[in-house]
Design a protein around this motif. Structure first.
Motif, PDB file in Angstrom:
ATOM      1  N   VAL A 175     -13.387   2.947   2.382  1.00  0.00           N
ATOM      2  CA  VAL A 175     -12.040   3.374   2.813  1.00  0.00           C
ATOM      3  C   VAL A 175     -11.370   2.320   3.711  1.00  0.00           C
ATOM      4  CG1 VAL A 175     -10.798   5.126   4.186  1.00  0.00           C
ATOM      5  CG2 VAL A 175     -12.676   5.834   2.683  1.00  0.00           C
TER       6      VAL A 175
ATOM      7  N   MET B  88       0.836  -1.204   0.000  1.00  0.00           N
ATOM      8  CA  MET B  88       0.000   0.000   0.000  1.00  0.00           C
ATOM      9  C   MET B  88       0.874   1.259   0.000  1.00  0.00           C
ATOM     10  SD  MET B  88      -2.824   1.579   0.276  1.00  0.00           S
ATOM     11  CE  MET B  88      -3.457   3.087   0.964  1.00  0.00           C
TER      12      MET B  88
ATOM     13  N   GLY C 127      -5.536  14.714   5.355  1.00  0.00           N
ATOM     14  CA  GLY C 127      -5.396  14.032   6.646  1.00  0.00           C
ATOM     15  C   GLY C 127      -5.687  12.561   6.484  1.00  0.00           C
TER      16      GLY C 127
ATOM     17  N   GLY D 290     -12.225  11.356  -0.415  1.00  0.00           N
ATOM     18  CA  GLY D 290     -11.992  11.401  -1.855  1.00  0.00           C
ATOM     19  C   GLY D 290     -12.263  12.798  -2.393  1.00  0.00           C
TER      20      GLY D 290
ATOM     21  N   LEU E 192      -6.979   0.647   5.005  1.00  0.00           N
ATOM     22  CA  LEU E 192      -6.280   1.018   6.247  1.00  0.00           C
ATOM     23  C   LEU E 192      -5.475  -0.157   6.792  1.00  0.00           C
ATOM     24  CD1 LEU E 192      -9.057   3.010   8.166  1.00  0.00           C
ATOM     25  CD2 LEU E 192      -7.397   3.833   6.468  1.00  0.00           C
TER      26      LEU E 192
ATOM     27  N   ALA F  98      -6.809   8.607   8.530  1.00  0.00           N
ATOM     28  CA  ALA F  98      -7.577   8.003   9.616  1.00  0.00           C
ATOM     29  C   ALA F  98      -6.731   7.735  10.865  1.00  0.00           C
ATOM     30  CB  ALA F  98      -8.177   6.680   9.121  1.00  0.00           C
TER      31      ALA F  98
HETATM   32  C1  LIG Z   1     -12.570   4.426  -3.030  1.00  0.00           C
HETATM   33  S1  LIG Z   1     -12.054   5.965  -2.392  1.00  0.00           S
HETATM   34  C2  LIG Z   1     -13.521   6.453  -1.491  1.00  0.00           C
HETATM   35  C3  LIG Z   1     -13.671   7.944  -1.485  1.00  0.00           C
HETATM   36  C4  LIG Z   1     -14.963   8.466  -0.833  1.00  0.00           C
HETATM   37  N1  LIG Z   1     -15.085   8.035   0.536  1.00  0.00           N
HETATM   38  C5  LIG Z   1     -16.196   8.099  -1.619  1.00  0.00           C
HETATM   39  O1  LIG Z   1     -17.120   7.555  -1.029  1.00  0.00           O
HETATM   40  O2  LIG Z   1     -16.238   8.372  -2.830  1.00  0.00           O
HETATM   41  C6  LIG Z   1     -10.934   5.510  -1.068  1.00  0.00           C
HETATM   42  C7  LIG Z   1     -10.301   6.721  -0.407  1.00  0.00           C
HETATM   43  O3  LIG Z   1      -9.609   6.273   0.766  1.00  0.00           O
HETATM   44  C8  LIG Z   1      -8.547   7.151   0.969  1.00  0.00           C
HETATM   45  N2  LIG Z   1      -7.556   6.615   1.917  1.00  0.00           N
HETATM   46  C9  LIG Z   1      -6.569   5.721   1.674  1.00  0.00           C
HETATM   47  N3  LIG Z   1      -5.833   5.521   2.788  1.00  0.00           N
HETATM   48  C10 LIG Z   1      -6.368   6.306   3.752  1.00  0.00           C
HETATM   49  C11 LIG Z   1      -6.046   6.571   5.122  1.00  0.00           C
HETATM   50  N4  LIG Z   1      -5.009   5.968   5.713  1.00  0.00           N
HETATM   51  N5  LIG Z   1      -6.817   7.453   5.811  1.00  0.00           N
HETATM   52  C12 LIG Z   1      -7.860   8.056   5.221  1.00  0.00           C
HETATM   53  N6  LIG Z   1      -8.204   7.859   3.915  1.00  0.00           N
HETATM   54  C13 LIG Z   1      -7.479   6.999   3.197  1.00  0.00           C
HETATM   55  C14 LIG Z   1      -8.003   7.337  -0.431  1.00  0.00           C
HETATM   56  O4  LIG Z   1      -7.149   8.445  -0.531  1.00  0.00           O
HETATM   57  C15 LIG Z   1      -9.274   7.433  -1.261  1.00  0.00           C
HETATM   58  O5  LIG Z   1      -9.659   8.760  -1.496  1.00  0.00           O
END
Ligand SMILES: C[S@@+](CC[C@H](N)C(=O)[O-])C[C@H]1O[C@@H](n2cnc3c(N)ncnc32)[C@H](O)[C@@H]1O
Length: 265
Positions: free
Chosen positions: A112, A2, A91, A47, A116, A93
């Motif tokens: 999301v 990742m 930011g 996102g 993680l 999670a």
């Molecule tokens: C499939 S997208 C979903 C975006 C949005 N929640 C939606 O419903 O359209 C997954 C999102 O998770 C975010 N993401 C990845 N790792 C993350 C982390 N450690 N903390 C928060 N967000 C994270 C990505 O940057 C990405 O924008």
């Protein structure tokens, strides 16, 4: 493996255009959370902010919604949506240190949680920033019932020469089962209200659209475990397999999503 370095402005724009599926199941998650007027809400991994903007409409001018995401490209698009009760910041999670203890009525992560790696740390942070009685909503890919697309991709990646790269199979990399999710929530101190899997039928006009959707949704992770020189051939084989799912309505695929709602005691 990742990483957050594979995203590009073009993928972020594609996600904005192709994310109806996440947006629509996100609205179901929000409905299950039962938000009220005047609530303060945190959208983790927002996102490009489509669902965040929808939630700002639900909590009204007396409420406030903050969207955070680690990807600058996505936050830049989201910021065009900002208003008096809607803000966005970069930011993640695992580190919510910009937010006070007991400061949100609801927190949610839509599509999301399977990204993680540090789930316990993230849940501890969410617990901290939620008010007592505050609600947490999670929608996430199900490990026990993978999406049809994931199974198709895995069928191809188990063939030679791709099978030499087993890491490529793990996208998204940190899926959980419903049972594992319940246990994680309980261990973090939450009272679990509901955990259920819902299935959705998705329609795509072509195999190419499926690939674009997957790459934009995974911020560049689709087939990222394969060396570059094998990716074009793998995509051709996946597209060939996807054609077998063509119906009069288009390429038809089933997606299985875990929905969980929990409460801070
Ligand atoms: C499939 S997208 C979903 C975006 C949005 N929640 C939606 O419903 O359209 C997954 C999102 O998770 C975010 N993401 C990845 N790792 C993350 C982390 N450690 N903390 C928060 N967000 C994270 C990505 O940057 C990405 O924008």
């Amino acid at each position: 493996m990742m990483t957050l370095t594979l995203d590009t402005p073009a993928l972020a724009r594609q996600y904005e255009d192709l994310s109806d599926k996440q947006y629509e199941h996100g609205k179901l998650l929000i409905q299950a959370l039962g938000l009220g007027l005047g609530w303060r809400v945190l959208d983790i991994g927002c996102g490009t902010g489509r669902l965040t903007e929808y939630v700002a409409g639900l909590v009204g001018k007396a409420g406030h919604v903050v969207g955070i995401d680690p990807l600058q490209t996505r936050i830049e698009i989201a910021r065009a949506r900002a208003s008096t009760n809607l803000s966005f910041q970069v930011g993640r999670a695992e580190r919510l240190d910009g937010f006070f203890d007991n400061s949100f009525d609801a927190v949610y992560l839509n599509s999301v949680f399977h990204w993680l790696s540090e789930k316990r740390q993230s849940l501890a942070e969410i617990y901290r920033v939620l008010k007592s009685g505050g609600r947490l909503g999670i929608s996430t890919a199900s490990k026990e019932r993978p999406h049809e697309l994931d199974r198709i991709v895995q069928t191809v990646l188990r063939r030679p020469p791709y099978a030499r790269y087993p890491d490529a199979l793990e996208t998204p990399p940190y899926k959980v089962t419903s049972e594992e999710l319940s246990a994680l929530l309980e261990q973090a101190g939450f009272r679990v209200r509901t955990v259920e899997i819902r299935s959705f039928t998705d329609y795509f006009d072509s195999p190419g659209t499926v690939i674009h959707f997957s790459n934009a949704s995974s911020f560049g992770h689709f087939l990222s475990g394969l060396p570059q020189f094998l990716r074009t051939a793998a995509i051709r084989e996946i597209e060939f397999e996807l054609e077998k799912y063509r119906r009069p309505e288009g390429i038809v695929l089933t997606r299985n999503v875990i929905f969980a709602v929990a409460e801070k005691k």
